[in-house]
Design a protein around this motif. Structure first.
Motif, PDB file in Angstrom:
ATOM      1  N   VAL A  50       0.836  -1.203   0.000  1.00  0.00           N
ATOM      2  CA  VAL A  50       0.000   0.000   0.000  1.00  0.00           C
ATOM      3  C   VAL A  50       0.872   1.254   0.000  1.00  0.00           C
ATOM      4  N   ALA A  51       1.869   1.298   0.896  1.00  0.00           N
ATOM      5  CA  ALA A  51       2.766   2.450   0.965  1.00  0.00           C
ATOM      6  C   ALA A  51       3.571   2.594  -0.321  1.00  0.00           C
ATOM      7  N   TYR A  52       4.027   1.463  -0.846  1.00  0.00           N
ATOM      8  CA  TYR A  52       4.797   1.472  -2.098  1.00  0.00           C
ATOM      9  C   TYR A  52       3.971   2.069  -3.234  1.00  0.00           C
ATOM     10  N   ASN A  53       2.718   1.630  -3.366  1.00  0.00           N
ATOM     11  CA  ASN A  53       1.863   2.110  -4.451  1.00  0.00           C
ATOM     12  C   ASN A  53       1.603   3.611  -4.335  1.00  0.00           C
ATOM     13  N   ILE A  57       8.321   7.418   4.969  1.00  0.00           N
ATOM     14  CA  ILE A  57       8.707   8.125   3.750  1.00  0.00           C
ATOM     15  C   ILE A  57       7.474   8.530   2.953  1.00  0.00           C
ATOM     16  N   GLU A  58       6.508   7.620   2.864  1.00  0.00           N
ATOM     17  CA  GLU A  58       5.278   7.923   2.123  1.00  0.00           C
ATOM     18  C   GLU A  58       4.542   9.090   2.758  1.00  0.00           C
ATOM     19  N   GLU A  59       4.490   9.123   4.087  1.00  0.00           N
ATOM     20  CA  GLU A  59       3.807  10.210   4.793  1.00  0.00           C
ATOM     21  C   GLU A  59       4.530  11.537   4.556  1.00  0.00           C
ATOM     22  N   LYS A  60       5.860  11.527   4.623  1.00  0.00           N
ATOM     23  CA  LYS A  60       6.628  12.749   4.390  1.00  0.00           C
ATOM     24  C   LYS A  60       6.446  13.249   2.962  1.00  0.00           C
ATOM     25  N   LEU A  61       6.328  12.304   2.032  1.00  0.00           N
ATOM     26  CA  LEU A  61       6.180  12.670   0.624  1.00  0.00           C
ATOM     27  C   LEU A  61       4.779  13.190   0.334  1.00  0.00           C
ATOM     28  N   SER A  62       3.771  12.561   0.939  1.00  0.00           N
ATOM     29  CA  SER A  62       2.384  12.951   0.689  1.00  0.00           C
ATOM     30  C   SER A  62       1.989  14.203   1.464  1.00  0.00           C
ATOM     31  N   ASN A  63       2.517  14.344   2.674  1.00  0.00           N
ATOM     32  CA  ASN A  63       2.160  15.475   3.527  1.00  0.00           C
ATOM     33  C   ASN A  63       3.416  16.113   4.118  1.00  0.00           C
ATOM     34  N   PRO A  64       4.239  16.731   3.280  1.00  0.00           N
ATOM     35  CA  PRO A  64       5.500  17.290   3.778  1.00  0.00           C
ATOM     36  C   PRO A  64       5.274  18.445   4.735  1.00  0.00           C
ATOM     37  N   LEU A  65       6.099  18.513   5.763  1.00  0.00           N
ATOM     38  CA  LEU A  65       6.062  19.655   6.670  1.00  0.00           C
ATOM     39  C   LEU A  65       6.480  20.907   5.917  1.00  0.00           C
ATOM     40  N   LEU A 114      14.664   3.741  -1.392  1.00  0.00           N
ATOM     41  CA  LEU A 114      13.577   3.562  -2.351  1.00  0.00           C
ATOM     42  C   LEU A 114      13.918   2.508  -3.404  1.00  0.00           C
ATOM     43  N   HIS A 115      15.152   2.502  -3.861  1.00  0.00           N
ATOM     44  CA  HIS A 115      15.563   1.466  -4.821  1.00  0.00           C
ATOM     45  C   HIS A 115      15.464   0.080  -4.184  1.00  0.00           C
ATOM     46  N   GLU A 116      15.851  -0.030  -2.915  1.00  0.00           N
ATOM     47  CA  GLU A 116      15.745  -1.310  -2.223  1.00  0.00           C
ATOM     48  C   GLU A 116      14.284  -1.723  -2.043  1.00  0.00           C
ATOM     49  N   PHE A 117      13.426  -0.727  -1.779  1.00  0.00           N
ATOM     50  CA  PHE A 117      11.999  -1.029  -1.661  1.00  0.00           C
ATOM     51  C   PHE A 117      11.446  -1.551  -2.983  1.00  0.00           C
ATOM     52  N   GLY A 118      11.954  -1.018  -4.086  1.00  0.00           N
ATOM     53  CA  GLY A 118      11.507  -1.491  -5.391  1.00  0.00           C
ATOM     54  C   GLY A 118      11.844  -2.959  -5.598  1.00  0.00           C
ATOM     55  N   SER A 119      13.041  -3.342  -5.182  1.00  0.00           N
ATOM     56  CA  SER A 119      13.445  -4.749  -5.308  1.00  0.00           C
ATOM     57  C   SER A 119      12.611  -5.636  -4.396  1.00  0.00           C
ATOM     58  N   SER A 132       3.042   9.152  -6.254  1.00  0.00           N
ATOM     59  CA  SER A 132       3.681  10.447  -5.985  1.00  0.00           C
ATOM     60  C   SER A 132       4.839  10.685  -6.945  1.00  0.00           C
ATOM     61  N   LEU A 133       5.619   9.651  -7.215  1.00  0.00           N
ATOM     62  CA  LEU A 133       6.740   9.770  -8.147  1.00  0.00           C
ATOM     63  C   LEU A 133       6.237  10.104  -9.548  1.00  0.00           C
ATOM     64  N   ALA A 134       5.145   9.461  -9.953  1.00  0.00           N
ATOM     65  CA  ALA A 134       4.574   9.731 -11.275  1.00  0.00           C
ATOM     66  C   ALA A 134       4.115  11.184 -11.374  1.00  0.00           C
ATOM     67  N   LYS A 135       3.568  11.701 -10.283  1.00  0.00           N
ATOM     68  CA  LYS A 135       3.104  13.088 -10.264  1.00  0.00           C
ATOM     69  C   LYS A 135       4.269  14.060 -10.313  1.00  0.00           C
ATOM     70  N   ILE A 136       5.327  13.774  -9.569  1.00  0.00           N
ATOM     71  CA  ILE A 136       6.511  14.644  -9.543  1.00  0.00           C
ATOM     72  C   ILE A 136       7.185  14.699 -10.907  1.00  0.00           C
ATOM     73  N   THR A 137       7.254  13.550 -11.565  1.00  0.00           N
ATOM     74  CA  THR A 137       8.016  13.435 -12.812  1.00  0.00           C
ATOM     75  C   THR A 137       7.194  13.603 -14.068  1.00  0.00           C
ATOM     76  N   ASP A 138       5.867  13.523 -13.938  1.00  0.00           N
ATOM     77  CA  ASP A 138       4.977  13.527 -15.114  1.00  0.00           C
ATOM     78  C   ASP A 138       5.242  12.338 -16.028  1.00  0.00           C
ATOM     79  N   MET A 139       5.741  11.264 -15.454  1.00  0.00           N
ATOM     80  CA  MET A 139       6.007  10.056 -16.231  1.00  0.00           C
ATOM     81  C   MET A 139       4.772   9.148 -16.210  1.00  0.00           C
ATOM     82  N   PRO A 140       4.496   8.449 -17.311  1.00  0.00           N
ATOM     83  CA  PRO A 140       3.370   7.509 -17.340  1.00  0.00           C
ATOM     84  C   PRO A 140       3.534   6.427 -16.276  1.00  0.00           C
TER      85      PRO A 140
END
Length: 233
Positions: free
Chosen positions: A11-14, A88-96, A53-58, A19-27
Protein backbone atom coordinates in the motif's frame (compact mmCIF):
# COMPACT_ATOMS: atom_id res chain seq x y z
CA UNK A 1 -7.43 -8.90 11.94
CA UNK A 2 -4.39 -6.66 11.56
CA UNK A 3 -3.04 -6.34 8.01
CA UNK A 4 0.11 -8.27 7.18
CA UNK A 5 3.38 -6.44 6.78
CA UNK A 6 3.48 -7.33 3.08
CA UNK A 7 0.07 -5.72 2.54
CA UNK A 8 1.05 -2.57 4.43
CA UNK A 9 4.29 -2.41 2.47
CA UNK A 10 2.54 -2.69 -0.92
CA UNK A 11 0.00 0.00 0.00
CA UNK A 12 2.77 2.45 0.97
CA UNK A 13 4.80 1.47 -2.10
CA UNK A 14 1.86 2.11 -4.45
CA UNK A 15 1.26 5.52 -2.91
CA UNK A 16 4.92 6.44 -3.34
CA UNK A 17 4.78 5.21 -6.93
CA UNK A 18 1.84 7.55 -7.62
CA UNK A 19 3.68 10.45 -5.98
CA UNK A 20 6.74 9.77 -8.15
CA UNK A 21 4.57 9.73 -11.28
CA UNK A 22 3.10 13.09 -10.26
CA UNK A 23 6.51 14.64 -9.54
CA UNK A 24 8.02 13.44 -12.81
CA UNK A 25 4.98 13.53 -15.11
CA UNK A 26 6.01 10.06 -16.23
CA UNK A 27 3.37 7.51 -17.34
CA UNK A 28 2.43 4.91 -14.73
CA UNK A 29 3.94 2.04 -16.74
CA UNK A 30 7.48 3.40 -16.36
CA UNK A 31 9.53 1.53 -13.81
CA UNK A 32 9.75 2.57 -10.19
CA UNK A 33 13.52 2.84 -10.56
CA UNK A 34 13.31 5.21 -13.53
CA UNK A 35 10.84 7.40 -11.68
CA UNK A 36 13.19 7.62 -8.70
CA UNK A 37 16.11 8.64 -10.93
CA UNK A 38 14.10 11.44 -12.50
CA UNK A 39 12.32 12.56 -9.33
CA UNK A 40 15.52 12.92 -7.30
CA UNK A 41 16.56 15.80 -9.55
CA UNK A 42 13.44 17.74 -8.56
CA UNK A 43 12.72 16.55 -5.04
CA UNK A 44 15.21 16.64 -2.17
CA UNK A 45 13.24 14.09 -0.14
CA UNK A 46 13.54 11.53 -2.94
CA UNK A 47 17.24 12.30 -3.19
CA UNK A 48 17.70 11.78 0.55
CA UNK A 49 15.98 8.39 0.44
CA UNK A 50 17.18 7.29 -2.99
CA UNK A 51 19.00 4.15 -1.84
CA UNK A 52 16.14 3.02 0.42
CA UNK A 53 13.58 3.56 -2.35
CA UNK A 54 15.56 1.47 -4.82
CA UNK A 55 15.75 -1.31 -2.22
CA UNK A 56 12.00 -1.03 -1.66
CA UNK A 57 11.51 -1.49 -5.39
CA UNK A 58 13.44 -4.75 -5.31
CA UNK A 59 11.55 -5.94 -2.24
CA UNK A 60 8.22 -5.09 -3.85
CA UNK A 61 9.13 -7.19 -6.86
CA UNK A 62 10.04 -10.10 -4.61
CA UNK A 63 6.71 -9.86 -2.81
CA UNK A 64 4.52 -9.43 -5.89
CA UNK A 65 6.19 -11.74 -8.37
CA UNK A 66 6.83 -14.61 -5.97
CA UNK A 67 3.40 -14.92 -4.40
CA UNK A 68 2.28 -18.54 -4.22
CA UNK A 69 -1.28 -17.73 -3.18
CA UNK A 70 -3.68 -14.88 -2.41
CA UNK A 71 -2.91 -15.05 1.27
CA UNK A 72 0.76 -15.94 1.15
CA UNK A 73 3.76 -13.74 0.33
CA UNK A 74 7.15 -15.40 0.04
CA UNK A 75 8.74 -12.26 1.52
CA UNK A 76 7.24 -10.67 4.62
CA UNK A 77 9.02 -7.35 5.35
CA UNK A 78 10.36 -6.74 8.83
CA UNK A 79 8.47 -4.26 11.02
CA UNK A 80 11.24 -1.67 10.73
CA UNK A 81 11.09 -1.81 6.91
CA UNK A 82 7.33 -1.31 6.89
CA UNK A 83 7.59 1.57 9.32
CA UNK A 84 10.30 3.19 7.22
CA UNK A 85 8.41 3.03 3.93
CA UNK A 86 5.26 4.31 5.61
CA UNK A 87 7.22 7.20 7.13
CA UNK A 88 8.71 8.12 3.75
CA UNK A 89 5.28 7.92 2.12
CA UNK A 90 3.81 10.21 4.79
CA UNK A 91 6.63 12.75 4.39
CA UNK A 92 6.18 12.67 0.62
CA UNK A 93 2.38 12.95 0.69
CA UNK A 94 2.16 15.47 3.53
CA UNK A 95 5.50 17.29 3.78
CA UNK A 96 6.06 19.66 6.67
CA UNK A 97 6.11 23.25 5.49
CA UNK A 98 8.18 26.13 6.78
CA UNK A 99 4.93 27.68 8.00
CA UNK A 100 4.18 24.56 10.07
CA UNK A 101 7.45 24.82 11.97
CA UNK A 102 8.69 28.39 11.74
CA UNK A 103 5.71 30.73 11.60
CA UNK A 104 5.98 33.13 14.51
CA UNK A 105 6.00 36.79 15.41
CA UNK A 106 9.06 38.31 13.77
CA UNK A 107 10.91 41.17 15.43
CA UNK A 108 11.91 43.73 12.83
CA UNK A 109 13.74 47.04 13.15
CA UNK A 110 13.69 50.32 11.27
CA UNK A 111 16.85 51.39 9.46
CA UNK A 112 16.76 54.68 11.36
CA UNK A 113 17.03 52.93 14.74
CA UNK A 114 20.37 52.74 16.50
CA UNK A 115 22.76 49.84 16.61
CA UNK A 116 22.07 49.76 20.35
CA UNK A 117 18.44 48.85 19.64
CA UNK A 118 19.61 45.98 17.44
CA UNK A 119 22.11 44.74 19.99
CA UNK A 120 19.40 44.77 22.64
CA UNK A 121 17.37 42.33 20.54
CA UNK A 122 20.45 40.17 19.98
CA UNK A 123 21.08 40.08 23.72
CA UNK A 124 17.49 39.49 24.84
CA UNK A 125 16.22 37.22 22.06
CA UNK A 126 19.49 35.52 21.06
CA UNK A 127 18.98 36.54 17.42
CA UNK A 128 21.81 36.20 14.91
CA UNK A 129 20.07 38.04 12.07
CA UNK A 130 18.06 41.27 12.17
CA UNK A 131 15.58 42.09 9.37
CA UNK A 132 15.66 45.85 8.73
CA UNK A 133 12.93 47.94 7.12
CA UNK A 134 12.45 51.52 5.97
CA UNK A 135 8.82 51.99 6.99
CA UNK A 136 7.20 48.98 5.26
CA UNK A 137 9.98 48.32 2.75
CA UNK A 138 12.55 45.62 3.44
CA UNK A 139 16.06 47.02 3.03
CA UNK A 140 18.35 44.28 4.28
CA UNK A 141 19.46 41.71 6.82
CA UNK A 142 22.00 42.64 9.48
CA UNK A 143 24.33 39.84 10.56
CA UNK A 144 27.08 39.51 13.13
CA UNK A 145 29.55 39.76 10.26
CA UNK A 146 28.14 43.16 9.26
CA UNK A 147 28.46 44.48 12.80
CA UNK A 148 32.05 43.24 13.01
CA UNK A 149 32.83 44.86 9.65
CA UNK A 150 31.50 48.18 10.92
CA UNK A 151 33.59 47.93 14.08
CA UNK A 152 36.70 47.06 12.08
CA UNK A 153 36.28 50.17 9.93
CA UNK A 154 36.08 52.55 12.88
CA UNK A 155 38.91 54.46 14.44
CA UNK A 156 39.24 53.42 18.08
CA UNK A 157 38.59 56.92 19.39
CA UNK A 158 35.42 57.29 17.33
CA UNK A 159 33.63 54.13 18.44
CA UNK A 160 32.42 55.61 21.72
CA UNK A 161 31.48 58.95 20.12
CA UNK A 162 29.32 57.73 17.24
CA UNK A 163 25.84 56.34 17.58
CA UNK A 164 25.45 54.39 14.34
CA UNK A 165 22.08 53.61 12.85
CA UNK A 166 21.19 50.19 11.52
CA UNK A 167 21.47 51.67 8.03
CA UNK A 168 25.11 52.44 8.80
CA UNK A 169 25.63 48.79 9.67
CA UNK A 170 23.87 47.62 6.50
CA UNK A 171 26.39 49.50 4.40
CA UNK A 172 29.09 47.30 5.95
CA UNK A 173 27.38 44.03 5.00
CA UNK A 174 29.86 42.95 2.36
CA UNK A 175 27.78 39.92 1.34
CA UNK A 176 24.50 41.36 0.08
CA UNK A 177 22.64 38.18 -0.86
CA UNK A 178 22.65 36.40 2.49
CA UNK A 179 18.88 35.94 2.53
CA UNK A 180 16.07 34.72 0.34
CA UNK A 181 12.32 35.23 0.57
CA UNK A 182 10.29 32.03 0.47
CA UNK A 183 6.57 31.26 0.43
CA UNK A 184 4.95 29.77 3.51
CA UNK A 185 3.99 26.52 1.75
CA UNK A 186 7.60 25.61 0.89
CA UNK A 187 8.50 22.25 2.38
CA UNK A 188 11.12 22.01 5.09
CA UNK A 189 13.13 19.72 2.81
CA UNK A 190 13.19 22.34 0.05
CA UNK A 191 14.30 24.95 2.58
CA UNK A 192 17.15 22.70 3.60
CA UNK A 193 18.09 22.37 -0.06
CA UNK A 194 18.35 26.16 -0.46
CA UNK A 195 20.96 26.27 2.31
CA UNK A 196 22.84 23.30 0.86
CA UNK A 197 23.01 24.83 -2.61
CA UNK A 198 24.12 28.19 -1.21
CA UNK A 199 27.11 26.56 0.48
CA UNK A 200 28.06 24.73 -2.72
CA UNK A 201 27.82 27.95 -4.74
CA UNK A 202 30.03 29.81 -2.26
CA UNK A 203 27.31 32.34 -1.40
CA UNK A 204 26.11 31.02 1.96
CA UNK A 205 22.63 32.02 3.05
CA UNK A 206 22.15 33.32 6.59
CA UNK A 207 18.36 33.11 6.61
CA UNK A 208 15.22 32.33 4.66
CA UNK A 209 12.53 34.95 5.19
CA UNK A 210 8.97 33.61 5.12
CA UNK A 211 6.02 35.51 3.66
CA UNK A 212 2.69 34.13 2.44
CA UNK A 213 3.62 34.10 -1.24
CA UNK A 214 7.37 34.65 -1.02
CA UNK A 215 7.27 38.35 -1.90
CA UNK A 216 9.57 40.82 -0.16
CA UNK A 217 6.76 43.40 0.03
CA UNK A 218 4.56 41.08 2.10
CA UNK A 219 4.43 40.85 5.87
CA UNK A 220 7.26 38.80 7.33
CA UNK A 221 5.74 35.83 9.19
CA UNK A 222 8.79 33.72 10.01
CA UNK A 223 12.52 33.16 9.63
CA UNK A 224 14.48 29.95 9.01
CA UNK A 225 18.19 29.69 9.78
CA UNK A 226 20.58 26.77 9.25
CA UNK A 227 20.64 26.20 13.01
CA UNK A 228 16.84 25.88 13.03
CA UNK A 229 17.01 23.07 10.49
CA UNK A 230 19.67 21.22 12.45
CA UNK A 231 17.14 20.85 15.28
CA UNK A 232 14.68 18.97 13.06
CA UNK A 233 14.68 15.20 13.25
Amino acid sequence: MAPKNSDRFIVAYNRIDKSLAKITDMPSHFSFSRKIDKAKVKNVLIRNYEDELHEFGSLRNAIVHNRTGLDYAIAEPHDTIVEMIETIEEKLSNPLTVEDLFKRKVHTLQSTESLAAGLKLVREKKFNQLPVYLKNEFVGLITAEGIMNWLADQENENISREIPTLFDILTHEKRKNTFRFIKSTLSVYEAEEYFRKSIISGNRLEALLITEQGGKDEKLIGIVTPIDLLKID
